[in-house]
Design a protein around this motif. Structure first.
Motif, PDB file in Angstrom:
ATOM      1  N   LEU A   1       0.830  -1.195   0.000  1.00 21.10           N
ATOM      2  CA  LEU A   1       0.000   0.000   0.000  1.00 21.10           C
ATOM      3  C   LEU A   1       0.869   1.251   0.000  1.00 21.10           C
ATOM      4  O   LEU A   1       1.833   1.338   0.760  1.00 21.10           O
ATOM      5  N   VAL A   2       0.505   2.220  -0.832  1.00 20.10           N
ATOM      6  CA  VAL A   2       1.227   3.484  -0.911  1.00 20.10           C
ATOM      7  C   VAL A   2       0.230   4.634  -0.890  1.00 20.10           C
ATOM      8  O   VAL A   2      -0.598   4.754  -1.791  1.00 20.10           O
ATOM      9  N   GLU A   3       0.343   5.501   0.129  1.00 20.42           N
ATOM     10  CA  GLU A   3      -0.540   6.656   0.248  1.00 20.42           C
ATOM     11  C   GLU A   3       0.031   7.852  -0.509  1.00 20.42           C
ATOM     12  O   GLU A   3       1.245   7.976  -0.669  1.00 20.42           O
ATOM     13  N   SER A   4      -0.860   8.743  -0.921  1.00 18.93           N
ATOM     14  CA  SER A   4      -0.456   9.989  -1.546  1.00 18.93           C
ATOM     15  C   SER A   4      -1.565  11.018  -1.347  1.00 18.93           C
ATOM     16  O   SER A   4      -2.675  10.677  -0.952  1.00 18.93           O
ATOM     17  N   GLY A   5      -1.258  12.286  -1.615  1.00 20.20           N
ATOM     18  CA  GLY A   5      -2.252  13.338  -1.546  1.00 20.20           C
ATOM     19  C   GLY A   5      -2.171  14.216  -0.316  1.00 20.20           C
ATOM     20  O   GLY A   5      -2.939  15.181  -0.199  1.00 20.20           O
ATOM     21  N   GLY A   6      -1.280  13.912   0.604  1.00 16.07           N
ATOM     22  CA  GLY A   6      -1.139  14.741   1.787  1.00 16.07           C
ATOM     23  C   GLY A   6      -0.510  16.079   1.455  1.00 16.07           C
ATOM     24  O   GLY A   6       0.027  16.281   0.369  1.00 16.07           O
ATOM     25  N   GLY A   7      -0.581  17.008   2.406  1.00 11.92           N
ATOM     26  CA  GLY A   7      -0.004  18.319   2.202  1.00 11.92           C
ATOM     27  C   GLY A   7      -0.479  19.308   3.233  1.00 11.92           C
ATOM     28  O   GLY A   7      -1.061  18.936   4.248  1.00 11.92           O
ATOM     29  N   LEU A   8      -0.219  20.585   2.969  1.00 12.79           N
ATOM     30  CA  LEU A   8      -0.600  21.679   3.851  1.00 12.79           C
ATOM     31  C   LEU A   8      -1.836  22.374   3.300  1.00 12.79           C
ATOM     32  O   LEU A   8      -1.844  22.801   2.142  1.00 12.79           O
ATOM     33  N   VAL A   9      -2.876  22.472   4.116  1.00 11.32           N
ATOM     34  CA  VAL A   9      -4.117  23.127   3.705  1.00 11.32           C
ATOM     35  C   VAL A   9      -4.601  24.052   4.804  1.00 11.32           C
ATOM     36  O   VAL A   9      -4.238  23.903   5.973  1.00 11.32           O
TER      37      VAL A   9
ATOM     38  N   ARG B   1      -7.976  15.296  -0.719  1.00 16.03           N
ATOM     39  CA  ARG B   1      -8.299  13.908  -0.987  1.00 16.03           C
ATOM     40  C   ARG B   1      -7.042  13.057  -0.948  1.00 16.03           C
ATOM     41  O   ARG B   1      -6.096  13.299  -1.704  1.00 16.03           O
ATOM     42  N   LEU B   2      -7.046  12.070  -0.075  1.00 17.39           N
ATOM     43  CA  LEU B   2      -5.949  11.121   0.020  1.00 17.39           C
ATOM     44  C   LEU B   2      -6.247   9.902  -0.835  1.00 17.39           C
ATOM     45  O   LEU B   2      -7.394   9.478  -0.952  1.00 17.39           O
ATOM     46  N   SER B   3      -5.204   9.330  -1.415  1.00 21.34           N
ATOM     47  CA  SER B   3      -5.337   8.115  -2.203  1.00 21.34           C
ATOM     48  C   SER B   3      -4.425   7.043  -1.643  1.00 21.34           C
ATOM     49  O   SER B   3      -3.360   7.339  -1.102  1.00 21.34           O
ATOM     50  N   CYS B   4      -4.839   5.806  -1.771  1.00 15.28           N
ATOM     51  CA  CYS B   4      -4.040   4.661  -1.356  1.00 15.28           C
ATOM     52  C   CYS B   4      -4.057   3.655  -2.491  1.00 15.28           C
ATOM     53  O   CYS B   4      -5.103   3.065  -2.785  1.00 15.28           O
ATOM     54  N   ALA B   5      -2.915   3.470  -3.122  1.00 14.98           N
ATOM     55  CA  ALA B   5      -2.793   2.542  -4.239  1.00 14.98           C
ATOM     56  C   ALA B   5      -2.272   1.200  -3.746  1.00 14.98           C
ATOM     57  O   ALA B   5      -1.274   1.142  -3.029  1.00 14.98           O
ATOM     58  N   ALA B   6      -2.944   0.133  -4.146  1.00  7.71           N
ATOM     59  CA  ALA B   6      -2.562  -1.213  -3.739  1.00  7.71           C
ATOM     60  C   ALA B   6      -1.937  -1.966  -4.901  1.00  7.71           C
ATOM     61  O   ALA B   6      -2.340  -1.812  -6.055  1.00  7.71           O
ATOM     62  N   SER B   7      -0.958  -2.785  -4.592  1.00  6.50           N
ATOM     63  CA  SER B   7      -0.336  -3.648  -5.590  1.00  6.50           C
ATOM     64  C   SER B   7      -0.109  -5.028  -4.980  1.00  6.50           C
ATOM     65  O   SER B   7      -0.181  -5.205  -3.768  1.00  6.50           O
ATOM     66  N   GLY B   8       0.175  -5.996  -5.829  1.00  6.50           N
ATOM     67  CA  GLY B   8       0.307  -7.360  -5.360  1.00  6.50           C
ATOM     68  C   GLY B   8      -1.038  -8.062  -5.430  1.00  6.50           C
ATOM     69  O   GLY B   8      -1.673  -8.068  -6.473  1.00  6.50           O
TER      70      GLY B   8
ATOM     71  N   LEU C   1      -9.785   8.835   0.636  1.00  5.09           N
ATOM     72  CA  LEU C   1     -10.354   9.509   1.794  1.00  5.09           C
ATOM     73  C   LEU C   1     -10.539  10.973   1.421  1.00  5.09           C
ATOM     74  O   LEU C   1      -9.568  11.722   1.327  1.00  5.09           O
ATOM     75  N   GLN C   2     -11.791  11.362   1.177  1.00  7.37           N
ATOM     76  CA  GLN C   2     -12.118  12.748   0.884  1.00  7.37           C
ATOM     77  C   GLN C   2     -12.327  13.476   2.202  1.00  7.37           C
ATOM     78  O   GLN C   2     -13.199  13.105   2.985  1.00  7.37           O
ATOM     79  N   MET C   3     -11.547  14.516   2.449  1.00  9.82           N
ATOM     80  CA  MET C   3     -11.594  15.249   3.702  1.00  9.82           C
ATOM     81  C   MET C   3     -12.054  16.675   3.427  1.00  9.82           C
ATOM     82  O   MET C   3     -11.384  17.421   2.717  1.00  9.82           O
TER      83      MET C   3
ATOM     84  N   CYS D   1      -2.958   4.222   5.418  1.00  9.45           N
ATOM     85  CA  CYS D   1      -3.890   3.310   4.777  1.00  9.45           C
ATOM     86  C   CYS D   1      -3.601   1.891   5.254  1.00  9.45           C
ATOM     87  O   CYS D   1      -2.440   1.535   5.485  1.00  9.45           O
ATOM     88  N   ALA D   2      -4.640   1.074   5.415  1.00  9.36           N
ATOM     89  CA  ALA D   2      -4.460  -0.289   5.893  1.00  9.36           C
ATOM     90  C   ALA D   2      -5.434  -1.245   5.211  1.00  9.36           C
ATOM     91  O   ALA D   2      -6.533  -0.853   4.833  1.00  9.36           O
ATOM     92  N   ALA D   3      -5.021  -2.502   5.087  1.00  9.49           N
ATOM     93  CA  ALA D   3      -5.848  -3.554   4.493  1.00  9.49           C
ATOM     94  C   ALA D   3      -5.995  -4.701   5.478  1.00  9.49           C
ATOM     95  O   ALA D   3      -5.017  -5.123   6.099  1.00  9.49           O
ATOM     96  N   GLY D   4      -7.217  -5.219   5.616  1.00  9.60           N
ATOM     97  CA  GLY D   4      -7.466  -6.304   6.541  1.00  9.60           C
ATOM     98  C   GLY D   4      -8.661  -7.136   6.156  1.00  9.60           C
ATOM     99  O   GLY D   4      -9.171  -7.037   5.047  1.00  9.60           O
ATOM    100  N   SER D   5      -9.121  -7.963   7.088  1.00  8.38           N
ATOM    101  CA  SER D   5     -10.222  -8.874   6.820  1.00  8.38           C
ATOM    102  C   SER D   5     -11.578  -8.323   7.234  1.00  8.38           C
ATOM    103  O   SER D   5     -12.603  -8.768   6.731  1.00  8.38           O
ATOM    104  N   VAL D   6     -11.585  -7.357   8.164  1.00  8.83           N
ATOM    105  CA  VAL D   6     -12.812  -6.781   8.684  1.00  8.83           C
ATOM    106  C   VAL D   6     -12.679  -5.266   8.730  1.00  8.83           C
ATOM    107  O   VAL D   6     -11.634  -4.745   9.144  1.00  8.83           O
ATOM    108  N   ALA D   7     -13.722  -4.554   8.339  1.00 10.85           N
ATOM    109  CA  ALA D   7     -13.702  -3.090   8.330  1.00 10.85           C
ATOM    110  C   ALA D   7     -14.032  -2.539   9.709  1.00 10.85           C
ATOM    111  O   ALA D   7     -15.005  -1.801   9.896  1.00 10.85           O
ATOM    112  N   GLY D   8     -13.199  -2.885  10.681  1.00 10.20           N
ATOM    113  CA  GLY D   8     -13.406  -2.467  12.045  1.00 10.20           C
ATOM    114  C   GLY D   8     -12.527  -1.308  12.448  1.00 10.20           C
ATOM    115  O   GLY D   8     -11.826  -0.715  11.619  1.00 10.20           O
TER     116      GLY D   8
END
Length: 122
Positions: free
Chosen positions: A4-12, A19-26, A81-83, A96-103
């Protein structure tokens, strides 16, 4: 396994949007529930938002409910993640995180990105 690789952060400015993005590979992302966590300086990493594999259900921390929106595009292997209406207290490193349950607990997520800094000025 998934990377997982996050992007879109900055100073506002306060009241602004980001808007943050998380790109998944594998491994394909569609089999995972996806979540966003954040960690402010001197604080513990805490839950922000999560979305189920089908995107039919979402969960939000009370502090961001009504302001943040989590979404996913399985075809693009990306979660967002739209903020909106950002506040200085939203300042943190967002993960960003990936798992088995959206808890809400960190232990539910086996895979994590490196984080992206979000800074909200007043």
């Amino acid at each position: 396994q998934v990377q997982l690789v996050e992007s879109g952060g900055g100073l506002v400015q306060a009241g602004g949007s980001l808007r943050l993005s998380c790109a998944a590979s594998g491994r394909t992302m569609r089999t995972y529930a996806m979540g966003w966590f954040r960690q402010a300086v001197g604080k513990e990493r805490v839950f922000v938002a999560a979305i189920t594999q089908t995107s039919g259900s979402t969960n939000y921390a009370d502090s961001v409910k009504g302001r943040f929106t989590i979404s996913r595009d399985n075809a693009k292997n990306t979660v967002y993640l739209q903020m909106n209406s950002l506040k200085p207290e939203d300042t943190a490193v967002y993960y960003c995180a990936a798992g088995s349950v959206a808890g809400t607990e960190r232990v539910l997520y086996a895979y994590w990105g490196q984080g992206t800094q979000v800074t909200v000025s007043s």
